[in-house]
Design an enzyme around this catalytic site. Structure first.
Site, PDB file in Angstrom:
ATOM      1  N   TYR A 170      80.461 -15.223  -1.111  1.00  0.00           N
ATOM      2  CA  TYR A 170      81.780 -15.446  -1.713  1.00  0.00           C
ATOM      3  C   TYR A 170      82.824 -15.628  -0.608  1.00  0.00           C
ATOM      4  O   TYR A 170      82.492 -15.644   0.571  1.00  0.00           O
ATOM      5  CB  TYR A 170      82.118 -14.315  -2.687  1.00  0.00           C
ATOM      6  N   GLY A 316      71.082  -0.689  -8.419  1.00  0.00           N
ATOM      7  CA  GLY A 316      71.767  -1.643  -9.284  1.00  0.00           C
ATOM      8  C   GLY A 316      71.044  -1.812 -10.603  1.00  0.00           C
ATOM      9  O   GLY A 316      71.309  -1.127 -11.593  1.00  0.00           O
ATOM     10  N   ARG A 317      70.067  -2.721 -10.611  1.00  0.00           N
ATOM     11  CA  ARG A 317      69.399  -3.063 -11.870  1.00  0.00           C
ATOM     12  C   ARG A 317      68.705  -1.871 -12.520  1.00  0.00           C
ATOM     13  O   ARG A 317      68.509  -1.855 -13.731  1.00  0.00           O
ATOM     14  CB  ARG A 317      68.422  -4.213 -11.604  1.00  0.00           C
ATOM     15  N   CYS A 347      69.022 -10.076 -16.536  1.00  0.00           N
ATOM     16  CA  CYS A 347      70.329  -9.718 -15.963  1.00  0.00           C
ATOM     17  C   CYS A 347      70.913 -10.891 -15.181  1.00  0.00           C
ATOM     18  O   CYS A 347      71.652 -11.713 -15.729  1.00  0.00           O
ATOM     19  CB  CYS A 347      70.214  -8.447 -15.123  1.00  0.00           C
ATOM     20  N   GLU A 410      46.516  -2.217 -32.989  1.00  0.00           N
ATOM     21  CA  GLU A 410      46.285  -3.290 -32.017  1.00  0.00           C
ATOM     22  C   GLU A 410      44.797  -3.646 -32.066  1.00  0.00           C
ATOM     23  O   GLU A 410      43.947  -2.765 -31.973  1.00  0.00           O
ATOM     24  CB  GLU A 410      46.691  -2.804 -30.618  1.00  0.00           C
ATOM     25  N   GLN A 418      50.069  -9.917 -24.171  1.00  0.00           N
ATOM     26  CA  GLN A 418      50.005 -10.867 -23.050  1.00  0.00           C
ATOM     27  C   GLN A 418      50.389 -10.223 -21.722  1.00  0.00           C
ATOM     28  O   GLN A 418      50.116 -10.783 -20.660  1.00  0.00           O
ATOM     29  CB  GLN A 418      50.925 -12.060 -23.321  1.00  0.00           C
ATOM     30  N   ALA A 455      44.601  -5.741 -38.113  1.00  0.00           N
ATOM     31  CA  ALA A 455      45.241  -5.595 -39.425  1.00  0.00           C
ATOM     32  C   ALA A 455      45.094  -6.869 -40.234  1.00  0.00           C
ATOM     33  O   ALA A 455      45.282  -7.967 -39.719  1.00  0.00           O
ATOM     34  CB  ALA A 455      46.719  -5.255 -39.251  1.00  0.00           C
TER      35      ALA A 455
END
Ligand SMILES: Cc1cc2nc3c(=O)[nH]c(=O)nc-3n(C[C@H](O)[C@H](O)[C@H](O)COP(=O)(O)OP(=O)(O)OC[C@H]3O[C@@H](n4cnc5c(N)ncnc54)[C@H](O)[C@@H]3O)c2cc1C
Ligand SMILES: Cc1cc2nc3c(=O)[nH]c(=O)nc-3n(C[C@H](O)[C@H](O)[C@H](O)COP(=O)(O)O)c2cc1C
Ligand code: SF4
Length: 644
Positions: A170, A316-317, A347, A410, A418, A455
């Site tokens: 910046y 931070g995250r 984010c 499941e 995945q 199921a």
């Protein structure tokens, strides 16, 4: 005694309860005018009380200095009432609070600020490509004053400190760097000239706020690109700035143009990316040093502090992924922490590339605290959740945390959907850690995932369910061409899960994320890999840290053929067509990574049984973890009939 994050520490006249910091993170939760909103307050309220110091997202010191449409403003006294509420909210929650002030310079768009962006020199950044206008000497002096006025407002609004944003490419960073500053006047030419803007800002801010108001200076300790500056260049400035009145240095790295965006280290960047540079800064200066950059685990922070490499550690995250992680760590409940994946998808990339407010892929409440804190359970089930991929796990968790009864089934022998395959390539292990975390959390709430249960109608009719969540996900597509289902072929998930040995020479079809990751995985295991893609481009952006890694690996050690179609799988490999020209390419295995489609079987069973089922995640349309987790959260609340 070695230092620990739980020890108190002082920055100038400010005493902090511990050495953990929440650094500035733009959210996109403010109003279009740059004012504080209830949403922003609720987000901070949820996080206050953990870290000793919370630093606000960057606040623009000038209207032309915004890098985002939804960026907080501090360039006018009219912002004071909102900023007062923000400071008060964080302090009431038990943390000290600093306002970060900054100016984007060339890292913005004319369409956003309504004028040509400004910079030290008229050189565009490679990433944004906007040619900026060089600031005049008068304008530079005005901007120094804007920083000082912003700091004065921060003090008036009740903040405990101010942080000058001189990092990440910046405006202040642009002045510091020979990469972006080619001025021949007193604000360029040599190191002293390039350092002058930063030094004038610090001195003016100090003059404006007085002696007892701490000034933090956040900078990039290396720009992380060949033409940029490194730590040796910037160290002398830090010593000068300490003399000018800086009370703490905050060590970050990178600029927009740095390959792979190390400002927010991704899955392939090392943890603690700035630690060694912070240690060198600490040797050079006498004031506290804060280090940031992929330090998600408080135990790692303790090691850094104990080794004397920094005085404070910024997470931070991790604050986005789990706002309560520090409390959990303080109680020794590390297993309960939802660790950040360093994926950047929910984010940073959402904010900067999708122009949407930030959130977190795996924390559906991030940025929604203002709504979620009002949710109340009306219906406690029983509910049936089908599928234990990210959507099914999140739906079950949301229901159990709200006190509802849930059965989750499941069909596979392992949970994760995945994510089992997704977590196999190097660097992606955190996805598997998330699955373990979710299963552990469910178990601690008294719910076991029932594995190996497929199921169908029977399960749907087994009880009078108050609601059914269809989280059955998506199955891979196999193209309708000759030989596509022959023994020569495999599906990407099978290869990643180790269910198929693809041999040494592999042709991966599809250069989307799954294809590129499969190639990465195979290349790291010594295979010779060619990826073919019928489009003229790959949807995986090299701009993101993950995309940069994947393109790097494929470019260096594999082959990417764009505009190329597979016409047929043959006994020796595959028949390819590029711009109308056909040729056969030899391969041991042809791996399909050409997309997926919703499973659909449960939906059909539900229709036959006359039972309503709410589809979420890839069962609706194949997308990402973010959509799976967030949709599941809100679907769960819809079924529980929240009283908003
Ligand atoms: C290799 C790979 C890499 C990826 N990388 C990323 C990434 O980096 N970032 C990202 O955001 N996304 C990524 N994705 C996509 C992401 O994994 C999916 O978007 C996400 O898993 C979808 O979650 P889901 O819960 O909706 O479905 P799924 O993960 O497909 O889970 C559905 C589950 O339901 C089960 N199921 C289906 N039918 C039944 C039934 N009748 N009874 C019981 N169980 C049933 C399935 O066995 C499965 O476990 C990747 C995907 C792959 C394959
Ligand atoms: C969504 C988002 C917005 C950010 N905005 C800012 C910002 O306004 N100012 C700043 O100095 N850094 C900003 N950063 C960088 C973070 O402060 C931090 O340096 C970075 O996330 C690396 O630390 P971490 O690995 O602990 O997350 C932002 C990061 C994210 C993820
Ligand atoms: S979106 Fe990904 S990188 Fe960002 S906070 Fe969440 S898990 Fe971490």
């Amino acid at each position: 005694m070695p230092a620990s994050i739980w020890d108190g520490v002082s920055i100038g006249s400010l005493r902090l309860a511990n050495r953990a910091v929440m650094p500035a993170m733009g959210t996109g939760y403010c109003s279009m005018e740059g004012e504080v909103t209830e949403r922003l307050l609720a987000y901070h309220k949820r996080r206050a009380g953990g870290a000793g110091l919370i630093i606000t997202e960057v606040c623009a010191v000038h209207p032309l200095g915004k890098c985002l449409a939804l960026e907080l403003g501090i360039y006018d006294d009219s912002f004071l009432p909102g900023l007062e509420r923000l400071a008060e909210t964080v302090k009431a929650g038990g943390s000290a609070v600093a306002a970060q002030i900054g100016h984007a310079g060339r890292e913005t768009f004319e369409s956003l600020i309504g004028a040509q962006p400004v910079a030290p020199s008229p050189i565009p950044s490679r990433t944004l490509g906007q040619v900026p206008r060089a600031l005049s000497g008068e304008e530079i002096a005005e901007l120094v004053g804007c920083h000082a006025a912003a700091a004065r407002r921060a003090r008036e609004a009740g903040f405990d400190a101010v942080e000058i944003h001189a990092a990440h490419g910046y405006l202040v960073n642009q002045f510091l760097s020979p990469y972006s500053n080619r001025r021949e006047d007193g604000y360029g030419r040599d190191d002293a000239g390039r350092f002058r803007f930063a030094r004038e800002i610090v001195r003016e801010v100090r003059r404006e706020v007085g002696k007892d108001f701490p000034i933090l200076f956040r900078f990039s300790s290396s720009e992380m690109l060949a033409e940029g500056y490194d730590l040796d260049y910037i160290l002398p400035l830090l010593v000068q700035l300490e003399g000018d009145g800086v009370d703490a240095f905050h060590v970050s790295c990178g600029i927009y143009d740095a390959p792979g965006n190390p400002t927010c280290p991704g899955m392939h960047h090392p943890a603690g990316i700035n630690v060694e540079r912070a240690a060198r800064v600490k040797e050079a200066v006498g004031v506290p040093v804060i280090v940031v950059g992929k330090i998600h685990d408080p135990r790692m922070a303790d090691e850094i502090l104990a080794a004397g490499k920094a005085d404070l550690v910024a997470f931070g995250r991790q604050h986005l992924a789990d706002p309560l992680f520090l409390r959990k760590a303080a109680e020794g409940r590390y297993d309960d922490i939802r660790f950040c994946l360093s994926c950047n998808q929910g984010c940073l990339e959402r904010l900067m590339l999708e122009f949407m407010p930030a959130t977190c892929s795996i924390n559906p409440e991030c940025g929604e605290e203002w709504r979620t804190e009002k949710l109340k359970t009306k219906n406690r089930g029983p509910f049936l959740v089908v599928g234990a991929g990210p959507a099914g796990l999140q739906a079950s968790l949301t229901m159990r945390e709200a006190g509802a009864e849930v059965r989750v089934v499941e069909r596979e022998a392992e949970p994760g959907g995945q994510l089992r395959a997704c977590s196999r390539p190097d660097g992606k292990e955190p996805y598997a850690d998330w699955v373990s975390w979710a299963v552990r959390r469910l178990s601690s709430l008294g719910t076991k995932v029932e594995l190996g249960v497929e199921a169908g109608e029977e399960t749907l009719l087994a009880r009078s369910w108050q609601g059914v969540v269809d989280a059955t996900g998506a199955r891979p597509l196999i193209p309708d061409i000759p030989g596509a289902r022959s023994a020569k072929c495999a599906e990407a998930r099978e290869v990643l899960l180790g269910e198929r040995d693809p041999g040494d020479h592999v042709l991966v079809v599809g250069a989307g994320l799954v294809g590129m990751e499969t190639a990465d995985y195979l290349i790291h295991r010594g295979c010779e890999v060619t990826v073919v893609e019928e489009l003229e481009y790959t949807p995986v952006l090299p701009l993101t840290s993950h995309g940069h890694h994947l393109h790097g690996v494929l470019g260096e050690k594999g082959r990417l053929l764009l505009g190329t179609r597979v016409l047929e799988v043959t006994g020796r490999g595959a028949l390819l067509s590029t711009a109308g020209e056909e040729r056969e390419m030899e391969a041991d295995t042809v791996v399909w990574a050409v997309g997926s489609r919703p499973e659909g079987a449960l939906r059909e069973a539900a229709e036959r049984a006359g039972v309503g089922a709410k589809a979420v995640g890839d069962a609706v349309e194949p997308r990402r973890v973010l959509e799976a987790v967030h949709e599941a959260y809100w679907a769960a609340w819809e079924l529980m009939g929240s009283e908003g």
